[in-house]
Design an enzyme around this catalytic site. Structure first.
Site, short mmCIF file in Angstrom:
data_model
loop_
_atom_site.label_atom_id
_atom_site.label_comp_id
_atom_site.label_asym_id
_atom_site.label_seq_id
_atom_site.Cartn_x
_atom_site.Cartn_y
_atom_site.Cartn_z
N ASP A 265 -7.20 3.64 -5.46
CA ASP A 265 -7.29 5.09 -5.66
C ASP A 265 -7.57 5.81 -4.35
O ASP A 265 -8.44 5.41 -3.58
CB ASP A 265 -8.42 5.38 -6.66
CG ASP A 265 -8.62 6.86 -6.89
OD1 ASP A 265 -7.70 7.49 -7.44
OD2 ASP A 265 -9.67 7.39 -6.49
N GLU A 307 -2.19 4.48 -4.58
CA GLU A 307 -2.06 5.87 -5.01
C GLU A 307 -2.04 6.73 -3.75
O GLU A 307 -3.08 7.00 -3.15
CB GLU A 307 -3.22 6.28 -5.92
CG GLU A 307 -3.00 7.65 -6.54
CD GLU A 307 -4.20 8.58 -6.42
OE1 GLU A 307 -4.17 9.65 -7.03
OE2 GLU A 307 -5.16 8.25 -5.69
#
Length: 621
Positions: A265, A307
């Site tokens: 992330d 991401e």
């Protein structure tokens, strides 16, 4: 015998380590120049290798013979919230047959690790313990049991790994707040605003409306801490080798619970440097490469999904190279936004240009493609390209948001804005695929003709997404045409975040209608299942296929050609409410979805296809 087996396993670790040792040490010492920290890192890798269960080492061994299995056209994913889909991990495990029915081979569970109360959890991205599952969702043992059941069914399990920060309730943060110098060195603490103000001169704000600024004053200890996302999420200092060592240890701990894919992330944010945007720094690539090496040594079947919500030229470097990969897969966020832009403008020029930009990427560059996910839709489009057509960024973003919230005259879309700021003019969009595609408004108006067009639009977008290079992923609920959930407005814990519009509980009563094609749910579900199966049994959809766009003779229709092992497949996608006539090179085309459809002879060298409003064709030569 046991000693021989143990020695054989130790030898395997040694051979893997030897293969990567020189590169790993060079990268590590270049960043940290700390021999003791590096030696600790190597011992940590060996400890995790020894802790890896034999069943998982068997998975590693099986996949070592086919390391690019995720390139297969059989890979089809679904993204979901555990609490919404099954209530808890055991509930998801009990419904694995649902995934098999739809042809899903990869499930991505949204954040489920321990977090504070909802008001300070940021949807699960404020992690207070990387080794504990949220109590309402189950335990680590439940996660391991789910992973084992998935493996028996040939399903891969993906989990989010929040890299950039911890919750202020994490044990490191609590120790730092108590004055522990070692714990404080894991974060960015300052006694006054001098250095934070220097940072603020070049650091963009992520949430300027809901969480302005990149630093937070802690009144109880009289210090300032870096908080790029929210005040309760403290940025980790990866310039400290202790942080990198321990976070890699946490990542491998989750891999050893049976997780097959770890989503990194906000990976571009993890290295901070004064005088920069603190994004996409060169050191980020060194850190990501070392994490990839750590997986290759300890758990070689585990993949890293990055991401990277940036424009394409900043996204692609996170793949690394074929010889030295960083992320094994990346989110294709720009294409997702471009697809929705194309639906609102009825002009495929931007989408076609973007697909041409990435068509020659090497085979190690695998995207995760989607048209909706848990997050909002941001309009990070190529405004340099659009500007050549006289399109201005601010006015175009406003048009897109007005169109998809139903404010534009004639719009059939129903969505809501997120982080709406009149000053920044950079609001993003929320809503389910069905509602954004007009199914909600057609049902409300009881207009059957319009409903048919809007169902076509929904299916056309999914078919387009499945045609792109990489792994297609469906957002849970879209396969049964779930509509926006406006009930969040009345929930004190949710009303402030409009993303809850599309984060509602999975409607199992609605799902009971999925086989009834007289219902909207049945029409969507059965059609999507058919597309998944067509894709699964035609290797022309393999991720290693050559992909490029073709001129259809109409800017409302996108043409995508795929070539693999001597086979050719053509996808045609009508992004408008009009019947469109396309001209394509004559071949003995067969419609893969509806074999009875044929082309209409045109000139000697071309064939003509009439495509219905928001329709599509998958043709194979």
């Amino acid at each position: 015998m046991e000693n021989k087996g143990e020695k054989k396993r130790e030898d395997k670790f040694g051979k893997r380590l030897e293969r990567y040792y020189d590169e790993l040490k060079w990268l590590y010492m270049e960043l940290y120049d700390d021999e003791n920290a590096f030696n600790y890192f190597i011992k940590m890798l060996k400890r995790n290798y020894r802790a890896r269960k034999q069943t998982l080492k068997a998975v590693d061994a099986r996949r070592s013979g086919n390391p690019n299995i995720h390139h297969s056209n059989k890979m089809m994913g679904m993204m979901l919230y555990t609490e919404n889909f099954g209530g808890d991990l055991q509930g998801v495990r009990s419904r694995l047959s649902y995934f098999k029915e739809l042809g899903i081979k990869y499930i991505h569970l949204m954040p489920l690790l321990d977090t504070p109360e909802p008001g300070r959890s940021d949807g699960g991205y404020a992690v207070s313990d990387f080794r504990k599952v949220r109590e309402d969702l189950g335990t680590m043992e439940d996660l391991e049991a789910l992973a084992a059941s998935c493996h028996k069914r040939g399903i891969r399990l993906c989990l989010d790994f929040v890299m950039n920060h911890t919750s202020e309730d994490h044990e490191w943060a609590r120790a730092a707040r108590a004055g522990d110098p070692a714990a404080m060195s894991r974060y960015y603490f300052y006694d006054n605003w001098d250095i934070p103000n220097y940072y603020e001169q070049t650091m963009p704000q992520v949430f300027p409306e809901t969480a302005p600024g990149n630093f937070t004053w802690l009144d109880d200890i009289g210090k300032i801490v870096m908080t790029t996302f929210y005040p309760f999420q403290w940025d980790l200092n990866y310039a400290n080798p202790m942080v990198f060592n321990d976070m890699t240890d946490n990542l491998l701990y989750l891999a050893n619970r049976g997780v097959d894919i770890l989503r990194l992330d906000a990976v571009p944010y993890i290295w901070k440097a004064l005088g920069t945007s603190c994004r996409n720094q060169p050191q980020v690539h060194s850190l990501t490469r070392m994490m990839n090496i750590a997986c290759r040594i300890v758990c070689p079947s585990v993949l890293l999904l990055g991401e990277v919500v940036m424009e394409p030229r900043e996204v692609v470097p996170y793949f690394g190279t074929e010889e030295k990969p960083e992320c094994d897969m990346l989110y294709n966020v720009t294409t997702m936004a471009s697809i929705w832009h194309t639906l609102a403008t009825r002009d495929v020029s931007l989408l076609r240009q973007q697909l041409e930009q990435i068509k020659d990427l090497p085979n190690n560059c695998i995207f995760q493609n989607y048209i909706r996910c848990h997050d909002d839709i941001g309009w990070g489009l190529d405004y340099g390209f659009l500007g050549s057509f006289g399109v201005r960024e601010g006015t175009h973003k406003k048009y897109l948001n007005d169109w998809f919230t139903g404010k534009w005259y004639g719009s059939w879309s129903r969505g809501e804005l997120y982080n709406d700021s009149e000053y920044l003019q950079d609001a993003r969009l929320c809503g389910t695929t069905a509602s954004l595609c007009g199914i909600e408004s057609a049902l409300y108006e009881q207009d059957q003709e319009k409903l048919g067009r809007m169902i076509n639009a929904d299916l056309m977008l999914h078919a387009c997404m499945m045609t792109l290079r990489g792994i297609p992923v469906i957002y849970s609920g879209d396969e049964i045409a779930m509509l926006n959930d406006y009930g969040y407005h009345d929930d004190p814990g949710k009303w402030a975040d409009s993303r809850n519009l599309h984060r509602s509980r999975f409607d199992w009563e609605l799902a009971e209608k999925r086989h009834d094609e007289s219902t909207v749910t049945g029409r969507i579900f059965m059609a999507l299942r058919h597309l998944v199966m067509v894709r699964k049994y035609n290797d022309v959809f393999h991720s290693d296929a050559r992909l490029y766009t073709v001129d259809t003779g109409d800017n409302k229709v996108l043409g995508i050609m795929r070539e693999y092992n001597g086979k050719r497949m053509l996808g045609l996608f009508n992004f408008s409410e009009f019947h469109c006539r396309t001209e394509i090179v004559t071949e003995n085309w067969i419609d893969m979805v509806h074999p009875g459809r044929n082309y209409v002879p045109g000139s000697e060298d071309t064939s003509e296809y009439w495509i219905e409003p928001y329709g599509f064709r998958w043709l194979i030569a």
